[in-house]
Write an enzyme that holds these catalytic residues in place. Structure first.
Site, PDB file in Angstrom:
ATOM      1  N   GLU A   1       0.829  -1.208   0.000  1.00 16.74           N
ATOM      2  CA  GLU A   1       0.000   0.000   0.000  1.00 16.74           C
ATOM      3  C   GLU A   1       0.866   1.262   0.000  1.00 16.74           C
ATOM      4  O   GLU A   1       0.574   2.241  -0.701  1.00 16.74           O
ATOM      5  CB  GLU A   1      -0.913   0.022   1.232  1.00 16.74           C
ATOM      6  CG  GLU A   1      -1.794  -1.205   1.374  1.00 16.74           C
ATOM      7  CD  GLU A   1      -1.184  -2.271   2.257  1.00 16.74           C
ATOM      8  OE1 GLU A   1      -1.889  -2.765   3.143  1.00 16.74           O
ATOM      9  OE2 GLU A   1       0.004  -2.609   2.058  1.00 16.74           O
TER      10      GLU A   1
ATOM     11  N   CYS B   1      -2.465  -3.210   7.294  1.00 22.94           N
ATOM     12  CA  CYS B   1      -2.125  -3.373   8.706  1.00 22.94           C
ATOM     13  C   CYS B   1      -2.485  -2.107   9.486  1.00 22.94           C
ATOM     14  O   CYS B   1      -2.459  -0.994   8.965  1.00 22.94           O
ATOM     15  CB  CYS B   1      -0.638  -3.689   8.866  1.00 22.94           C
ATOM     16  SG  CYS B   1       0.485  -2.349   8.412  1.00 22.94           S
TER      17      CYS B   1
ATOM     18  N   ARG C   1      11.052 -24.742  -5.213  1.00 24.85           N
ATOM     19  CA  ARG C   1      12.091 -24.605  -4.189  1.00 24.85           C
ATOM     20  C   ARG C   1      12.264 -23.147  -3.776  1.00 24.85           C
ATOM     21  O   ARG C   1      12.356 -22.829  -2.590  1.00 24.85           O
ATOM     22  CB  ARG C   1      13.425 -25.147  -4.712  1.00 24.85           C
ATOM     23  CG  ARG C   1      13.505 -26.647  -4.822  1.00 24.85           C
ATOM     24  CD  ARG C   1      14.906 -27.077  -5.237  1.00 24.85           C
ATOM     25  NE  ARG C   1      14.999 -28.528  -5.373  1.00 24.85           N
ATOM     26  CZ  ARG C   1      16.126 -29.186  -5.688  1.00 24.85           C
ATOM     27  NH1 ARG C   1      17.243 -28.488  -5.902  1.00 24.85           N
ATOM     28  NH2 ARG C   1      16.126 -30.503  -5.788  1.00 24.85           N
TER      29      ARG C   1
ATOM     30  N   ASP D   1      21.283 -40.174  -4.882  1.00 22.84           N
ATOM     31  CA  ASP D   1      21.360 -39.097  -5.872  1.00 22.84           C
ATOM     32  C   ASP D   1      22.439 -38.060  -5.584  1.00 22.84           C
ATOM     33  O   ASP D   1      22.815 -37.300  -6.488  1.00 22.84           O
ATOM     34  CB  ASP D   1      20.010 -38.386  -5.976  1.00 22.84           C
ATOM     35  CG  ASP D   1      18.899 -39.292  -6.476  1.00 22.84           C
ATOM     36  OD1 ASP D   1      19.218 -40.344  -7.056  1.00 22.84           O
ATOM     37  OD2 ASP D   1      17.719 -38.945  -6.287  1.00 22.84           O
TER      38      ASP D   1
ATOM     39  N   LEU E   1      20.378 -29.696  -3.610  1.00 20.53           N
ATOM     40  CA  LEU E   1      19.151 -29.108  -3.057  1.00 20.53           C
ATOM     41  C   LEU E   1      19.201 -27.581  -3.045  1.00 20.53           C
ATOM     42  O   LEU E   1      18.677 -26.935  -2.143  1.00 20.53           O
ATOM     43  CB  LEU E   1      18.887 -29.634  -1.630  1.00 20.53           C
ATOM     44  CG  LEU E   1      18.711 -31.150  -1.510  1.00 20.53           C
ATOM     45  CD1 LEU E   1      18.439 -31.530  -0.067  1.00 20.53           C
ATOM     46  CD2 LEU E   1      17.609 -31.659  -2.422  1.00 20.53           C
TER      47      LEU E   1
ATOM     48  N   GLY F   1      12.563 -39.394  -0.692  1.00 21.53           N
ATOM     49  CA  GLY F   1      11.954 -40.350  -1.591  1.00 21.53           C
ATOM     50  C   GLY F   1      10.627 -40.947  -1.148  1.00 21.53           C
ATOM     51  O   GLY F   1       9.886 -40.351  -0.367  1.00 21.53           O
TER      52      GLY F   1
END
Length: 369
Positions: A52, A75, A184, A200, A204, A297
């Site tokens: 805003e 707010c 992610r 693997d 990440l 997994g």
């Protein structure tokens, strides 16, 4: 005046904060005068000006007698920034249209009620469903103090996330994998099991096309601390933490050695010999983790479903068939004995990414936004 038209523009502005605003919501705002947009703004991150304020500042002297469209109730309290309600009153705005009210129980005094008491015309509920979906993470967290949990996987048409040898590169195509990185980026934390690390050896991290993404906190479920010490996830240079969640009895010497690389540890009780995921969600919520992306997994996904912590699924299906029953399934371990005991998924949408499709849906009996 087409309130929905201008609110949709505000919602698109809000999306520019995706991944950057946590634990705050994504908020967009536009100032409209004589049917024309004269100011735009969105919230870019914690401690930064609210949507805003940015929209009103962008409008400059054109705010007197204008309408403010905002995706979340303004707010009415001082936090890192002053109350938006006072900015709105000082700007001479005569009408405020909000998509949804702020459900935060810790917010003292409703912003819309305060504005109405001070002579502002108020409308609320315009594009409400779209605004709630946009901030589903925030809405759950502020009301429960627990993170919003999304289960993500990539599978073949016959429901396998890897072959019998554990090979999973690549199940899905490039476009689907790119979107997975968007997921992610939008998440505070990512959870995988230690078996996925062993098979693997993932990093990440977040890799986005054309912009810098934020890495989620990496959380490894490792009940007995069996993670290889040379795993990539323990050697990263990243602004986010790597956290290993263990049971109460793990090799202390290995823990000390791993901690030297900056990795953090969380110890939880065990439930049926595995990490108590319900307990873990409470701990993460206390640490202001508002959203979690579970990437597997199969045993971890199944455990999340059994623990009842999952809110949403993003399941990617590739046009591939392994053609046997010896690959690794989306969910590992015992499941329902009767079809009527299966877990219902509601409000399904389907999107296509190249040749892959993504099924998005909400776990029945999860948090309702």
């Amino acid at each position: 005046m087409d309130d929905a038209y201008f609110m949709k523009i505000a919602l698109e502005l809000a999306k520019q904060g995706l991944g950057y605003t946590s634990p705050n919501p994504m908020v967009g705002a536009v100032v409209v005068k004589d049917g024309r947009i004269v100011g735009k703004g969105y919230h870019s991150g914690p401690g930064q000006a609210h949507a805003e304020v940015n929209a009103i500042d962008d409008a400059g002297s054109a705010t007197s007698g204008a309408i403010l469209y905002v995706t979340l109730e303004p707010c009415n309290h001082a936090g890192r920034t002053p109350p938006c309600t006072e900015k709105i009153l000082a700007a001479g705005i005569h009408r405020v249209v909000a998509a949804i009210r702020d459900p935060n129980p810790n917010v003292e005094g409703g912003g819309l009620d305060y504005l109405r008491e001070n002579g502002i015309d108020i409308s609320v509920g315009v594009c409400e469903d779209q605004a709630k979906k946009l901030n589903e993470t925030f809405l759950k967290y502020v009301q429960t103090k627990r993170p919003y949990v999304t289960l993500k996987c990539a599978a073949t048409l016959d429901g396998r996330i890897a072959t019998k040898t554990g090979d999973s590169r690549w199940v899905s195509g490039e476009a689907a994998r790119a979107y997975a990185h968007e997921l992610r980026h939008a998440s505070d934390a990512i959870i995988i099991g230690v078996n996925t690390v062993k098979k693997d050896n993932p990093s990440l991290t977040t890799r986005l096309n054309g912009k810098k993404g934020l890495d989620p906190t990496r959380i490894i479920l490792d009940t007995h601390l069996s993670i290889p010490q040379k795993s990539k996830v323990l050697q990263l240079e990243s602004d986010s933490d790597t956290v290993i969640v263990t049971g109460p009895s793990v090799p202390e010497d290995k823990k000390v050695a791993i901690e030297k690389s900056g990795v953090k540890f969380i110890e939880t009780p065990l439930k049926a010999g595995l990490i108590d995921l319900d307990f873990l969600m409470d701990l993460l919520g206390e640490s202001a983790v508002t959203s979690v992306l579970v990437e597997g997994g199969g045993r971890v996904i199944a455990s999340c479903l059994k623990a009842g912590i999952a809110d949403k699924i993003n399941f990617f299906y590739a046009p591939k068939i392994l053609g046997g029953d010896d690959g690794i399934p989306i969910c590992s371990g015992p499941g329902a004995e009767l079809m009527k005991e299966s877990i219902a998924v509601k409000n399904i949408t389907v999107r296509r990414f190249g040749d892959d499709i993504m099924v998005e849906g909400y776990i029945d009996n999860s948090f309702k936004i």
